[in-house]
Write a protein that holds these residues in place. Structure first.
Motif, PDB file in Angstrom:
ATOM      1  N   LEU A   2      44.388  45.701  32.242  1.00 35.54           N
ATOM      2  CA  LEU A   2      43.543  46.809  32.689  1.00 35.54           C
ATOM      3  C   LEU A   2      43.200  46.654  34.172  1.00 35.54           C
ATOM      4  N   GLU A   3      42.943  45.430  34.578  1.00 37.90           N
ATOM      5  CA  GLU A   3      42.673  45.150  35.981  1.00 37.90           C
ATOM      6  C   GLU A   3      43.887  45.523  36.846  1.00 37.90           C
ATOM      7  N   ASP A   4      45.078  45.185  36.352  1.00 39.30           N
ATOM      8  CA  ASP A   4      46.310  45.561  37.057  1.00 39.30           C
ATOM      9  C   ASP A   4      46.380  47.081  37.251  1.00 39.30           C
ATOM     10  N   LEU A   5      45.990  47.807  36.210  1.00 42.91           N
ATOM     11  CA  LEU A   5      46.070  49.266  36.254  1.00 42.91           C
ATOM     12  C   LEU A   5      45.055  49.846  37.242  1.00 42.91           C
ATOM     13  N   ILE A   6      43.835  49.329  37.205  1.00 41.99           N
ATOM     14  CA  ILE A   6      42.776  49.848  38.076  1.00 41.99           C
ATOM     15  C   ILE A   6      43.115  49.631  39.551  1.00 41.99           C
ATOM     16  N   TYR A   7      43.699  48.471  39.848  1.00 36.37           N
ATOM     17  CA  TYR A   7      43.964  48.121  41.247  1.00 36.37           C
ATOM     18  C   TYR A   7      45.458  48.197  41.588  1.00 36.37           C
ATOM     19  N   ARG A   8      46.192  49.014  40.838  1.00 37.92           N
ATOM     20  CA  ARG A   8      47.646  49.015  40.965  1.00 37.92           C
ATOM     21  C   ARG A   8      48.117  49.384  42.373  1.00 37.92           C
ATOM     22  N   LYS A   9      47.419  50.275  43.047  1.00 32.19           N
ATOM     23  CA  LYS A   9      47.871  50.712  44.370  1.00 32.19           C
ATOM     24  C   LYS A   9      47.774  49.595  45.404  1.00 32.19           C
ATOM     25  N   VAL A  10      46.638  48.927  45.456  1.00 31.83           N
ATOM     26  CA  VAL A  10      46.490  47.860  46.453  1.00 31.83           C
ATOM     27  C   VAL A  10      47.341  46.648  46.086  1.00 31.83           C
ATOM     28  N   LEU A  11      47.506  46.392  44.795  1.00 28.85           N
ATOM     29  CA  LEU A  11      48.317  45.239  44.384  1.00 28.85           C
ATOM     30  C   LEU A  11      49.798  45.480  44.647  1.00 28.85           C
ATOM     31  N   ALA A  12      50.211  46.730  44.566  1.00 29.05           N
ATOM     32  CA  ALA A  12      51.618  47.049  44.834  1.00 29.05           C
ATOM     33  C   ALA A  12      51.994  46.735  46.275  1.00 29.05           C
ATOM     34  N   ASP A  13      51.000  46.775  47.155  1.00 29.25           N
ATOM     35  CA  ASP A  13      51.237  46.494  48.575  1.00 29.25           C
ATOM     36  C   ASP A  13      50.889  45.050  48.941  1.00 29.25           C
ATOM     37  N   THR A  14      50.747  44.198  47.938  1.00 28.98           N
ATOM     38  CA  THR A  14      50.358  42.805  48.179  1.00 28.98           C
ATOM     39  C   THR A  14      51.493  41.875  47.754  1.00 28.98           C
ATOM     40  N   PRO A  15      52.308  41.415  48.688  1.00 30.19           N
ATOM     41  CA  PRO A  15      53.430  40.536  48.341  1.00 30.19           C
ATOM     42  C   PRO A  15      52.998  39.091  48.115  1.00 30.19           C
ATOM     43  N   VAL A  16      53.794  38.378  47.356  1.00 29.02           N
ATOM     44  CA  VAL A  16      53.596  36.937  47.180  1.00 29.02           C
ATOM     45  C   VAL A  16      54.746  36.248  47.910  1.00 29.02           C
ATOM     46  N   ASN A  17      54.502  35.869  49.147  1.00 28.03           N
ATOM     47  CA  ASN A  17      55.537  35.263  49.983  1.00 28.03           C
ATOM     48  C   ASN A  17      55.294  33.773  50.168  1.00 28.03           C
ATOM     49  N   ARG A  18      56.288  32.977  49.889  1.00 24.67           N
ATOM     50  CA  ARG A  18      56.270  31.530  50.127  1.00 24.67           C
ATOM     51  C   ARG A  18      54.932  30.889  49.718  1.00 24.67           C
ATOM     52  N   PRO A  19      54.566  30.983  48.443  1.00 29.13           N
ATOM     53  CA  PRO A  19      53.313  30.356  48.007  1.00 29.13           C
ATOM     54  C   PRO A  19      53.344  28.852  48.241  1.00 29.13           C
ATOM     55  N   VAL A  20      52.165  28.275  48.365  1.00 31.43           N
ATOM     56  CA  VAL A  20      52.024  26.838  48.613  1.00 31.43           C
ATOM     57  C   VAL A  20      51.325  26.198  47.432  1.00 31.43           C
ATOM     58  N   PHE A  21      51.958  25.183  46.858  1.00 28.76           N
ATOM     59  CA  PHE A  21      51.389  24.445  45.739  1.00 28.76           C
ATOM     60  C   PHE A  21      51.148  22.996  46.172  1.00 28.76           C
ATOM     61  N   ILE A  22      49.910  22.575  46.132  1.00 27.31           N
ATOM     62  CA  ILE A  22      49.555  21.175  46.415  1.00 27.31           C
ATOM     63  C   ILE A  22      49.287  20.510  45.081  1.00 27.31           C
ATOM     64  N   THR A  23      49.970  19.411  44.791  1.00 24.66           N
ATOM     65  CA  THR A  23      49.782  18.771  43.496  1.00 24.66           C
ATOM     66  C   THR A  23      50.006  17.274  43.583  1.00 24.66           C
ATOM     67  N   GLY A  24      49.738  16.596  42.500  1.00 24.89           N
ATOM     68  CA  GLY A  24      49.802  15.147  42.425  1.00 24.89           C
ATOM     69  C   GLY A  24      48.686  14.686  41.499  1.00 24.89           C
ATOM     70  N   LEU A  25      48.702  13.435  41.107  1.00 23.70           N
ATOM     71  CA  LEU A  25      47.573  12.944  40.320  1.00 23.70           C
ATOM     72  C   LEU A  25      46.299  13.050  41.159  1.00 23.70           C
ATOM     73  N   PRO A  26      45.144  13.220  40.507  1.00 19.99           N
ATOM     74  CA  PRO A  26      43.884  13.264  41.269  1.00 19.99           C
ATOM     75  C   PRO A  26      43.714  12.010  42.115  1.00 19.99           C
ATOM     76  N   ARG A  27      42.887  12.121  43.147  1.00 16.81           N
ATOM     77  CA  ARG A  27      42.550  11.007  44.028  1.00 16.81           C
ATOM     78  C   ARG A  27      43.689  10.633  44.978  1.00 16.81           C
ATOM     79  N   ALA A  28      44.652  11.530  45.138  1.00 15.13           N
ATOM     80  CA  ALA A  28      45.790  11.253  46.034  1.00 15.13           C
ATOM     81  C   ALA A  28      45.641  11.918  47.386  1.00 15.13           C
ATOM     82  N   GLY A  29      44.607  12.773  47.540  1.00 18.51           N
ATOM     83  CA  GLY A  29      44.445  13.506  48.787  1.00 18.51           C
ATOM     84  C   GLY A  29      44.713  14.988  48.644  1.00 18.51           C
ATOM     85  N   THR A  30      44.830  15.478  47.415  1.00 19.33           N
ATOM     86  CA  THR A  30      45.128  16.895  47.203  1.00 19.33           C
ATOM     87  C   THR A  30      43.980  17.791  47.665  1.00 19.33           C
ATOM     88  N   THR A  31      42.729  17.381  47.402  1.00 12.02           N
ATOM     89  CA  THR A  31      41.589  18.201  47.818  1.00 12.02           C
ATOM     90  C   THR A  31      41.475  18.253  49.342  1.00 12.02           C
TER      91      THR A  31
END
Length: 363
Positions: free
Chosen positions: A31-60
């Motif tokens: 429903l949220e997708d439907l309500i905001y469909r116009k603005v979301l259609a113009d919102t690309p997901v380009n080169r997302p960044v994922f930071i990961t590792g076990l906790p306490r490694a410096g991820t935060t």
């Protein structure tokens, strides 16, 4: 200060309601997708960044450094507790939005957070979309060939976070995630987002395991004293420590482990071996960050980070150098640890350091 003291009775009620209705929220996200469909259609997901590792490694630390830039969009504490309906919750909650002075987070590590601080909340979505991976005492890693539906749900969720954090119309930020749980699904993420940047901080194993053990003990005590703290961490999918501990079962290591007691350094060192040993096969697709070297040479580390992420505002990133501090080593008694586990940990660490683009001196 404990979480029960930081949150009013109404706040705690809202959080419990949100945690208990997570599956319903995911259903309502359509429903949220439907309500905001116009603005979301113009919102690309380009080169997302994922930071990961076990906790306490410096991820935060990495999250805080990168999220300060307008070029990136991440979850913040303002998205709580209805994280899975971020745009609807933002529209509703802004009417009674408050500010809060920065306070030390529950980890007791000197990291200060307020309502606008970036934080890791996307695991809530993974819990709903991939429930079979969350067993009662462990988390089962994802495979590259697993069901693409969770990734599709995450892609929609990314657009919403990006839209909420877009500060200027001409700058469409990139999605930024810090999620320790993603170390269990790096192959899956790479298949779904081939252009993603996946950063994995790597810390010296004995010191890293020592920090993990200390946090586990800290959270065991906290959860015993503060029931809401345990509910909160479980609700947001943080099974890293304390009474909520569910280790990620890389390659079935929990069934063959030599050290099975989480109150011992051996357990956490063997967990480190399982986690970072699993990265060896596909380390070439990851950006490994030698944490100790990064802290010892902040300028060089930040320049590397700027290059890896293709950051435009390098000056603002370099201005964050003051947030980087060395983690001083603690004396550790490893006489109880199986020699084979110690040797394996050091071998894996040396191998990963050799594959780091930010090259440290290797002893």
């Amino acid at each position: 200060m404990e979480l029960t003291e930081r949150y009013s009775s109404v706040d705690r009620l809202l959080h419990r309601l949100a945690f208990d209705t997570a599956e319903m929220q995911v259903e309502l996200s359509g429903l949220e997708d439907l309500i905001y469909r116009k603005v979301l259609a113009d919102t690309p997901v380009n080169r997302p960044v994922f930071i990961t590792g076990l906790p306490r490694a410096g991820t935060t630390l990495c999250l805080q450094l990168i999220s300060a830039l307008e070029e990136f969009a991440s979850h913040s504490y303002r998205d709580m507790p209805f994280v899975l309906l971020p745009m609807l919750w933002n529209s509703f909650s802004r009417r009674f939005r408050q500010d809060r002075a920065p306070a030390e987070r529950a980890h007791g590590d000197g990291m200060l957070v307020d309502f606008d601080s970036a934080e890791a909340f996307e695991e809530m979505l993974w819990k709903v979309k991939s429930p079979a991976h969350y067993e009662s005492d462990r988390i089962v890693p994802w495979r590259a060939c697993d069901d693409p539906e969770p990734a599709q749900a995450l892609a929609s969720h990314m657009r919403k976070v990006i839209r909420l954090r877009q500060r200027r119309r001409e700058v469409v930020p990139r999605y930024l995630s810090k999620n320790n749980g993603n170390i269990a699904r790096t192959d899956y993420l790479r298949r779904c987002w081939p252009q993603a940047v996946i950063i994995v901080p790597v810390r010296e194993p004995v010191q890293h395991a020592t920090s993990l053990l200390r946090q586990h003990r800290r959270f065991l005590d906290l959860h015993a004293r503060d029931g809401f703290s345990r509910e909160y961490m479980q609700g947001i999918g943080h099974f890293d420590f304390g009474a909520n501990l569910r280790p990620i079962d890389f390659d079935g290591w929990l069934s063959t482990a030599e050290h099975t007691d989480p109150l011992t350094i051996g357990f956490w060192l063997e967990y480190w071996v399982a986690a970072y040993g699993s990265l060896d096969e596909h380390a070439a697709t990851l950006h490994l960050l030698p944490y100790d070297h990064f802290c010892a040479d902040p300028d060089g580390g930040l320049r590397w980070l700027a290059d890896v992420l293709c950051i435009k505002d390098r000056q603002s990133l370099m201005a964050e150098r003051g947030a980087i501090r060395m983690a001083w080593p603690h004396p550790v008694d490893v006489t109880s640890v199986a020699p084979s586990v110690l040797a394996r940990a050091h071998d894996i660490y040396r191998t990963l350091l050799q594959r780091c683009e930010l090259t440290p001196a290797i002893a």
